[in-house]
Design an enzyme around this catalytic site. Structure first.
Site, short mmCIF file in Angstrom:
data_model
loop_
_atom_site.label_atom_id
_atom_site.label_comp_id
_atom_site.label_asym_id
_atom_site.label_seq_id
_atom_site.Cartn_x
_atom_site.Cartn_y
_atom_site.Cartn_z
N ARG A 1 4.66 18.27 21.89
CA ARG A 1 5.14 18.97 21.80
C ARG A 1 5.39 19.61 23.69
O ARG A 1 4.94 20.33 24.00
CB ARG A 1 4.13 19.66 21.34
CG ARG A 1 4.38 19.29 20.29
CD ARG A 1 3.35 19.95 19.14
NE ARG A 1 2.45 19.12 18.36
CZ ARG A 1 1.70 19.40 17.54
NH1 ARG A 1 1.28 20.13 17.76
NH2 ARG A 1 0.76 18.41 16.26
N HIS B 1 4.66 15.11 9.56
CA HIS B 1 3.54 16.45 10.00
C HIS B 1 5.49 17.47 10.54
O HIS B 1 4.69 18.22 11.68
CB HIS B 1 2.65 16.23 11.69
CG HIS B 1 2.05 16.28 11.23
ND1 HIS B 1 0.57 15.60 11.13
CD2 HIS B 1 1.52 17.78 12.30
CE1 HIS B 1 -0.25 16.71 11.52
NE2 HIS B 1 0.16 17.68 12.31
C1 LIG Z 1 1.47 25.13 13.11
C2 LIG Z 1 1.18 23.79 12.67
C3 LIG Z 1 -0.20 23.24 12.88
C4 LIG Z 1 -0.54 22.08 12.01
N1 LIG Z 1 -1.36 21.60 11.95
C5 LIG Z 1 -1.51 20.73 11.13
C6 LIG Z 1 -2.93 20.59 10.33
O1 LIG Z 1 -3.99 20.60 11.43
N2 LIG Z 1 -3.13 19.26 9.62
C7 LIG Z 1 -2.39 18.76 9.30
O2 LIG Z 1 -2.37 17.53 8.49
N3 LIG Z 1 -0.74 19.28 9.98
C8 LIG Z 1 -0.81 20.50 9.90
N4 LIG Z 1 0.62 20.35 10.46
C9 LIG Z 1 1.99 20.16 9.61
C10 LIG Z 1 1.82 20.65 7.91
O3 LIG Z 1 0.90 20.27 7.55
C11 LIG Z 1 3.38 20.16 7.51
O4 LIG Z 1 3.79 18.87 7.45
C12 LIG Z 1 4.83 20.25 7.90
O5 LIG Z 1 4.42 22.08 8.36
C13 LIG Z 1 5.41 20.07 6.87
O6 LIG Z 1 6.73 20.85 7.80
P1 LIG Z 1 7.17 22.27 7.58
O7 LIG Z 1 7.22 22.89 8.57
O8 LIG Z 1 9.12 22.49 8.25
O9 LIG Z 1 7.54 23.24 5.96
C14 LIG Z 1 0.69 22.13 11.14
C15 LIG Z 1 1.79 21.85 11.41
C16 LIG Z 1 2.13 23.63 11.79
C17 LIG Z 1 3.33 24.00 11.98
#
Ligand SMILES: Cc1cc2nc3c(=O)[nH]c(=O)nc-3n(C[C@H](O)[C@H](O)[C@H](O)COP(=O)(O)O)c2cc1C
Length: 388
Positions: free
Chosen positions: A179, A290
């Protein structure tokens, strides 16, 4: 003859956020830059992130008319063998307590009140045991399978002992996401207090004071595995070992045998992988990139959903996350074949913008938008839609 100036509707004179974009804008102003970039950013050039939004923008709904919509459409839906009041919930996010102190508890409370699922993450900032108590009928646990079999096994045993019914195994973190915003901001744990970071903190006093009062958040689920008194750095190292690339089909099958509750594989984008997950005993597959935070060349989840739905049995549960920002987006995902929808960033924007009442307000806003979209497309219930 001059036209009178249009009368303003009272509701439109408010500066209160009335959309996810408003919440994002307010969050951007209230958060230090490095925090906003952590939650808002994606991997690489953020192509996967914008592609996930673009897929929703390019999709139209199909309005059908003269279907009596005098009574509200029913939003309740069955997923993972239980009924939910809403067909959407909170996706797992790491370090929510960094975005706003108390975010974990606010998510749990809002989901419990809304009758919707809340997935607490391995890198959450509150322990999985306390999250289960705070949301006894809503909380699910997201598992990162890391380098250490002992830690993976202990996390599963703890989730079982705490009474979790559903385990969400994340598959798309073979390596940590690259990132660029975080790298450029020098963001890492523990924070390095450079003059730039200090200036950022001074410019955002509400966040800085609230965080100073509650203390820097910790990766609470992993604290037990670090040496006593270990600081943030050791915990962060432990966390990065959780994205070691060790998870494979054999390990997934082992987890299936070990875990008797519902099992979801999250981060699937390929139809063959979806089929293989089902054959390996997954109770549902979550189509996700993700949030565009891992692989910049990943396809849009909405596009992947259509391909996966085409080859999967009609009654096999598919969830989707990534790029969902409105009730209409939720309806688009359901129309494309999703059984359930999750949102990540919008709930973080909501708590940063409005504090602890934010997540509940967002549930209400999205439910209202979804119901209105259903009424305007002649949809009376989610179950009837999914039955075709
Ligand atoms: C700040 C942040 C941290 C995240 N951490 C995780 C995590 O620890 N485990 C995981 O499976 N997905 C993680 N994700 C992905 C989210 O579960 C999800 O797939 C994603 O946010 C969906 O997209 P959106 O933000 O457009 O709704 C994270 C997303 C964000 C924005």
């Amino acid at each position: 003859m001059r036209h009178a100036a249009p009368r303003k509707e009272p509701g439109l004179m408010t500066s209160q956020p009335i959309s996810v974009s408003d919440l994002r804008e307010k969050a951007r102003k209230r958060l230090p830059r490095f925090v906003f970039d952590y939650l808002d950013g994606g991997a690489g050039d953020e192509t996967a992130l914008s592609r996930s939004r673009q897929a929703f923008r390019e999709t139209c709904l199909r309005p059908r008319v003269l279907i009596n919509s005098a009574t509200p459409a029913s939003l309740s839906h069955r997923f993972l063998k239980r009924d939910w009041a809403l067909p959407f919930g909170i996706a797992p996010v790491g370090l929510p307590g960094l975005v706003w102190p108390g975010a974990d508890s606010a998510f749990a409370a809002a989901a419990e009140a809304a009758g919707a699922p809340f997935v607490t993450a391995t890198p959450a900032t509150a322990k999985l045991e306390s999250m289960r108590k705070a949301a006894p009928s809503s909380a699910m646990f997201q598992l990162y399978v890391g380098a250490s079999t002992e830690i993976t096994e202990d996390l599963i045993a703890r989730a079982e002992a705490a009474g979790y019914e559903s385990l969400v195994v994340t598959a798309d973190v073979a390596r940590p996401g690259r990132r660029l915003r975080d790298l450029r901001n020098g963001f890492g744990l523990p924070l390095t207090y450079t003059p730039r970071l200090l200036a950022d903190l001074v410019r955002h006093p509400v966040w800085s004071l609230a965080t100073a009062r509650s203390g820097m958040p910790l990766l609470a689920n992993l604290a037990d595995y670090a040496r006593p008194g270990a600081g943030a750095e050791t915990l962060a190292q432990l966390m990065s070992r959780q994205s070691s690339g060790r998870l494979d089909w054999q390990e997934f099958s082992r987890i299936r045998q070990r875990w008797s509750g519902a099992l979801v594989l999250k981060g699937v984008l390929d139809p063959e992988d979806a089929m293989r997950a089902r054959d390996a005993g997954a109770d549902a597959v979550q189509i996700s990139s993700h949030g565009g935070r891992q692989l910049d060349g990943a396809p849009a989840p909405l596009d992947a959903l259509r391909k996966i739905r085409d080859i999967m049995p009609k009654d096999y549960p598919l969830a989707l996350d990534g790029g969902v920002r409105t009730g209409e987006d939720i309806l688009k995902a359901l129309e494309a074949g999703a059984d359930f929808v999750f949102l990540g960033r919008p709930f973080l924007y909501a708590i940063a913008a409005l504090g602890p009442r934010g997540p509940g307000a967002l549930f209400g806003m999205l439910a209202q938008e979804l119901e209105s979209a259903m009424a305007q497309t002649g949809r009376r219930s989610i179950s009837e839609m999914r039955a075709g």
